[in-house]
Design a protein around this motif. Structure first.
Motif, PDB file in Angstrom:
ATOM      1  N   GLU A   1      -0.634 -12.621  54.168  1.00 40.01           N
ATOM      2  CA  GLU A   1       0.076 -13.778  53.643  1.00 40.01           C
ATOM      3  C   GLU A   1       0.327 -14.805  54.740  1.00 40.01           C
ATOM      4  O   GLU A   1       0.404 -14.473  55.911  1.00 40.01           O
ATOM      5  CB  GLU A   1       1.426 -13.333  53.073  1.00 40.01           C
ATOM      6  CG  GLU A   1       1.342 -12.279  51.999  1.00 40.01           C
ATOM      7  CD  GLU A   1       0.792 -12.817  50.686  1.00 40.01           C
ATOM      8  OE1 GLU A   1       1.016 -14.011  50.393  1.00 40.01           O
ATOM      9  OE2 GLU A   1       0.143 -12.042  49.974  1.00 40.01           O
TER      10      GLU A   1
ATOM     11  N   VAL B   1       3.193 -16.426  54.967  1.00 42.25           N
ATOM     12  CA  VAL B   1       4.567 -16.140  55.370  1.00 42.25           C
ATOM     13  C   VAL B   1       4.803 -14.650  55.191  1.00 42.25           C
ATOM     14  O   VAL B   1       4.523 -14.100  54.122  1.00 42.25           O
ATOM     15  CB  VAL B   1       5.586 -16.941  54.516  1.00 42.25           C
ATOM     16  CG1 VAL B   1       7.004 -16.535  54.851  1.00 42.25           C
ATOM     17  CG2 VAL B   1       5.380 -18.437  54.719  1.00 42.25           C
ATOM     18  N   ARG B   2       5.291 -14.018  56.224  1.00 40.03           N
ATOM     19  CA  ARG B   2       5.614 -12.588  56.142  1.00 40.03           C
ATOM     20  C   ARG B   2       7.120 -12.442  56.194  1.00 40.03           C
ATOM     21  O   ARG B   2       7.766 -12.972  57.090  1.00 40.03           O
ATOM     22  CB  ARG B   2       5.019 -11.822  57.326  1.00 40.03           C
ATOM     23  CG  ARG B   2       3.539 -11.646  57.244  1.00 40.03           C
ATOM     24  CD  ARG B   2       3.035 -10.782  58.392  1.00 40.03           C
ATOM     25  NE  ARG B   2       3.204 -11.496  59.664  1.00 40.03           N
ATOM     26  CZ  ARG B   2       3.240 -10.916  60.844  1.00 40.03           C
ATOM     27  NH1 ARG B   2       3.139  -9.619  60.956  1.00 40.03           N
ATOM     28  NH2 ARG B   2       3.388 -11.638  61.935  1.00 40.03           N
ATOM     29  N   VAL B   3       7.661 -11.717  55.246  1.00 37.29           N
ATOM     30  CA  VAL B   3       9.063 -11.362  55.243  1.00 37.29           C
ATOM     31  C   VAL B   3       9.106  -9.841  55.383  1.00 37.29           C
ATOM     32  O   VAL B   3       8.500  -9.121  54.582  1.00 37.29           O
ATOM     33  CB  VAL B   3       9.771 -11.815  53.950  1.00 37.29           C
ATOM     34  CG1 VAL B   3      11.217 -11.353  53.944  1.00 37.29           C
ATOM     35  CG2 VAL B   3       9.672 -13.327  53.795  1.00 37.29           C
ATOM     36  N   VAL B   4       9.788  -9.370  56.406  1.00 40.55           N
ATOM     37  CA  VAL B   4       9.823  -7.943  56.696  1.00 40.55           C
ATOM     38  C   VAL B   4      11.250  -7.445  56.560  1.00 40.55           C
ATOM     39  O   VAL B   4      12.176  -8.012  57.135  1.00 40.55           O
ATOM     40  CB  VAL B   4       9.306  -7.663  58.131  1.00 40.55           C
ATOM     41  CG1 VAL B   4       9.339  -6.189  58.440  1.00 40.55           C
ATOM     42  CG2 VAL B   4       7.903  -8.232  58.307  1.00 40.55           C
ATOM     43  N   SER B   5      11.425  -6.391  55.806  1.00 38.31           N
ATOM     44  CA  SER B   5      12.732  -5.774  55.627  1.00 38.31           C
ATOM     45  C   SER B   5      12.858  -4.598  56.588  1.00 38.31           C
ATOM     46  O   SER B   5      11.953  -3.759  56.675  1.00 38.31           O
ATOM     47  CB  SER B   5      12.867  -5.295  54.181  1.00 38.31           C
ATOM     48  OG  SER B   5      14.096  -4.638  54.006  1.00 38.31           O
TER      49      SER B   5
ATOM     50  N   THR C   1       4.326 -12.317  66.226  1.00 37.62           N
ATOM     51  CA  THR C   1       3.759 -13.609  65.836  1.00 37.62           C
ATOM     52  C   THR C   1       2.295 -13.654  66.239  1.00 37.62           C
ATOM     53  O   THR C   1       1.859 -12.932  67.143  1.00 37.62           O
ATOM     54  CB  THR C   1       4.511 -14.772  66.503  1.00 37.62           C
ATOM     55  OG1 THR C   1       4.374 -14.672  67.923  1.00 37.62           O
ATOM     56  CG2 THR C   1       5.985 -14.772  66.109  1.00 37.62           C
TER      57      THR C   1
END
Length: 191
Positions: free
Chosen positions: A76, A78-82, A104
Protein backbone atom coordinates in the motif's frame (compact mmCIF):
# COMPACT_ATOMS: atom_id res chain seq x y z
CA UNK A 1 2.02 -21.19 13.23
CA UNK A 2 1.38 -20.45 9.54
CA UNK A 3 2.26 -16.76 10.13
CA UNK A 4 5.58 -17.75 11.72
CA UNK A 5 6.42 -20.05 8.81
CA UNK A 6 5.52 -17.34 6.29
CA UNK A 7 7.65 -14.79 8.18
CA UNK A 8 10.57 -17.23 8.20
CA UNK A 9 10.23 -17.81 4.45
CA UNK A 10 10.20 -14.04 3.85
CA UNK A 11 13.27 -13.62 6.07
CA UNK A 12 15.07 -16.45 4.23
CA UNK A 13 14.31 -14.91 0.84
CA UNK A 14 15.35 -11.39 1.93
CA UNK A 15 18.65 -12.52 3.51
CA UNK A 16 19.57 -14.56 0.42
CA UNK A 17 18.63 -11.66 -1.91
CA UNK A 18 20.58 -9.08 0.15
CA UNK A 19 23.60 -11.40 0.34
CA UNK A 20 23.49 -11.93 -3.43
CA UNK A 21 23.17 -8.17 -4.09
CA UNK A 22 26.17 -7.58 -1.83
CA UNK A 23 28.16 -10.23 -3.71
CA UNK A 24 28.92 -12.17 -0.53
CA UNK A 25 29.32 -15.91 -0.15
CA UNK A 26 27.79 -17.64 2.87
CA UNK A 27 31.30 -17.96 4.31
CA UNK A 28 32.08 -14.26 3.89
CA UNK A 29 28.73 -13.09 5.27
CA UNK A 30 29.16 -15.42 8.22
CA UNK A 31 32.68 -14.16 8.91
CA UNK A 32 31.70 -10.47 8.70
CA UNK A 33 28.47 -10.85 10.72
CA UNK A 34 29.97 -13.34 13.21
CA UNK A 35 27.27 -15.92 12.39
CA UNK A 36 28.12 -19.56 11.68
CA UNK A 37 27.80 -20.80 8.12
CA UNK A 38 25.48 -23.57 9.35
CA UNK A 39 23.13 -21.00 10.89
CA UNK A 40 23.12 -19.01 7.65
CA UNK A 41 22.42 -22.11 5.55
CA UNK A 42 19.51 -23.02 7.84
CA UNK A 43 18.24 -19.43 7.78
CA UNK A 44 18.31 -19.24 3.98
CA UNK A 45 16.36 -22.54 3.87
CA UNK A 46 13.74 -21.02 6.24
CA UNK A 47 14.75 -23.51 8.91
CA UNK A 48 16.58 -21.21 11.29
CA UNK A 49 15.34 -19.26 14.28
CA UNK A 50 17.72 -16.28 14.55
CA UNK A 51 17.68 -14.13 17.65
CA UNK A 52 17.44 -10.35 17.61
CA UNK A 53 21.21 -9.78 17.92
CA UNK A 54 21.85 -12.05 14.92
CA UNK A 55 19.30 -10.16 12.81
CA UNK A 56 20.93 -6.84 13.71
CA UNK A 57 24.43 -8.14 12.85
CA UNK A 58 23.20 -9.51 9.51
CA UNK A 59 21.37 -6.26 8.66
CA UNK A 60 24.41 -4.15 9.59
CA UNK A 61 26.74 -6.36 7.56
CA UNK A 62 24.42 -6.34 4.54
CA UNK A 63 23.84 -2.57 4.82
CA UNK A 64 20.06 -2.90 5.16
CA UNK A 65 17.51 -2.35 7.91
CA UNK A 66 16.30 -5.17 10.12
CA UNK A 67 12.81 -4.74 8.72
CA UNK A 68 14.15 -4.96 5.15
CA UNK A 69 15.12 -8.51 6.11
CA UNK A 70 11.72 -9.24 7.61
CA UNK A 71 9.11 -7.47 5.46
CA UNK A 72 7.52 -8.60 2.25
CA UNK A 73 7.04 -6.16 -0.61
CA UNK A 74 5.11 -3.00 0.24
CA UNK A 75 1.45 -3.43 -0.71
CA UNK A 76 0.00 0.00 0.00
CA UNK A 77 0.97 3.63 -0.42
CA UNK A 78 0.11 4.26 3.25
CA UNK A 79 0.93 1.68 5.89
CA UNK A 80 -0.78 1.75 9.25
CA UNK A 81 0.75 -0.68 11.72
CA UNK A 82 -0.87 -1.69 14.98
CA UNK A 83 1.53 -2.55 17.81
CA UNK A 84 -0.44 -5.62 18.85
CA UNK A 85 0.08 -7.18 15.40
CA UNK A 86 3.89 -6.86 15.52
CA UNK A 87 5.77 -9.60 17.34
CA UNK A 88 8.54 -8.44 19.70
CA UNK A 89 12.04 -8.97 18.30
CA UNK A 90 13.45 -8.91 21.82
CA UNK A 91 11.84 -9.81 25.13
CA UNK A 92 13.49 -9.56 28.52
CA UNK A 93 12.86 -11.96 31.40
CA UNK A 94 11.00 -9.25 33.39
CA UNK A 95 8.64 -8.30 30.55
CA UNK A 96 10.65 -5.72 28.62
CA UNK A 97 10.31 -5.85 24.84
CA UNK A 98 11.24 -4.18 21.57
CA UNK A 99 8.96 -4.13 18.52
CA UNK A 100 10.09 -2.97 15.09
CA UNK A 101 6.98 -1.18 13.87
CA UNK A 102 8.14 -0.28 10.36
CA UNK A 103 10.95 1.05 8.25
CA UNK A 104 10.58 3.97 5.88
CA UNK A 105 11.59 3.48 2.27
CA UNK A 106 14.10 5.48 0.30
CA UNK A 107 17.87 5.76 0.05
CA UNK A 108 18.34 6.43 3.81
CA UNK A 109 15.66 4.38 5.61
CA UNK A 110 14.53 4.99 9.18
CA UNK A 111 13.40 2.19 11.49
CA UNK A 112 10.64 3.03 13.99
CA UNK A 113 10.65 0.95 17.18
CA UNK A 114 8.43 0.78 20.26
CA UNK A 115 10.20 -0.29 23.44
CA UNK A 116 8.98 -1.19 26.89
CA UNK A 117 11.67 -1.41 29.63
CA UNK A 118 10.98 -2.75 33.09
CA UNK A 119 12.86 -1.14 36.03
CA UNK A 120 16.41 -2.46 36.16
CA UNK A 121 16.10 -4.51 32.96
CA UNK A 122 18.45 -3.66 30.13
CA UNK A 123 19.30 -4.43 26.54
CA UNK A 124 22.97 -4.04 25.56
CA UNK A 125 23.55 -3.38 21.86
CA UNK A 126 26.71 -3.90 19.90
CA UNK A 127 28.02 -0.99 17.80
CA UNK A 128 26.25 -0.58 14.45
CA UNK A 129 27.79 0.37 11.13
CA UNK A 130 29.19 3.89 10.76
CA UNK A 131 26.51 6.46 9.93
CA UNK A 132 23.71 4.91 12.02
CA UNK A 133 22.02 7.50 14.26
CA UNK A 134 19.63 6.44 17.02
CA UNK A 135 17.06 8.67 18.72
CA UNK A 136 15.03 7.70 21.79
CA UNK A 137 11.94 9.60 22.99
CA UNK A 138 10.62 8.52 26.38
CA UNK A 139 6.84 8.79 26.52
CA UNK A 140 6.35 7.34 30.01
CA UNK A 141 8.66 6.50 32.90
CA UNK A 142 12.44 6.82 32.93
CA UNK A 143 15.43 5.09 31.42
CA UNK A 144 19.18 5.26 31.45
CA UNK A 145 20.87 5.40 28.07
CA UNK A 146 24.48 4.20 28.28
CA UNK A 147 26.58 5.28 25.28
CA UNK A 148 30.20 4.23 25.13
CA UNK A 149 30.21 3.63 28.90
CA UNK A 150 28.66 6.99 29.89
CA UNK A 151 25.20 7.00 31.53
CA UNK A 152 22.56 9.51 30.41
CA UNK A 153 19.24 9.61 32.32
CA UNK A 154 16.25 10.21 30.01
CA UNK A 155 12.79 10.85 31.50
CA UNK A 156 9.27 11.13 30.08
CA UNK A 157 9.07 14.07 27.70
CA UNK A 158 12.79 13.96 26.88
CA UNK A 159 14.54 12.84 23.70
CA UNK A 160 18.17 11.80 23.23
CA UNK A 161 20.13 11.10 20.07
CA UNK A 162 23.55 9.55 19.45
CA UNK A 163 25.76 7.92 16.84
CA UNK A 164 25.07 4.18 17.05
CA UNK A 165 28.56 3.06 16.00
CA UNK A 166 29.63 2.59 19.64
CA UNK A 167 28.38 0.17 22.28
CA UNK A 168 25.14 1.31 23.88
CA UNK A 169 22.60 0.01 26.38
CA UNK A 170 18.98 0.82 27.17
CA UNK A 171 18.04 0.33 30.84
CA UNK A 172 14.72 0.83 32.59
CA UNK A 173 14.98 3.15 35.60
CA UNK A 174 12.72 4.24 38.44
CA UNK A 175 9.91 2.12 39.83
CA UNK A 176 7.58 1.77 36.83
CA UNK A 177 7.67 0.65 33.21
CA UNK A 178 9.43 2.94 30.75
CA UNK A 179 7.83 3.33 27.31
CA UNK A 180 9.79 4.85 24.47
CA UNK A 181 9.83 5.32 20.74
CA UNK A 182 13.20 4.77 19.10
CA UNK A 183 14.20 5.63 15.56
CA UNK A 184 17.26 4.23 13.85
CA UNK A 185 18.40 6.34 10.93
CA UNK A 186 20.42 4.17 8.56
CA UNK A 187 23.06 5.53 6.20
CA UNK A 188 22.17 5.64 2.51
CA UNK A 189 22.51 2.24 0.88
CA UNK A 190 24.49 1.45 -2.23
CA UNK A 191 23.27 3.42 -5.23
Amino acid sequence: MAETEAALRTLAHNVRAARTRAGLSLDELGRRAKVSKGSLVALEKAQGNPNFATLVRLADTLGVSVSALMEGPAQERVRVVSGDTVMPLWSGPRGSEARLMLTTSGPAPVEVWRWKLQPGEEYPSHPHQAGVVETVSVTEGRMVLVVDGVEHPVAAGQTATFDGDVSHTYRGAGDRTCHLVMTVQLPPGPG
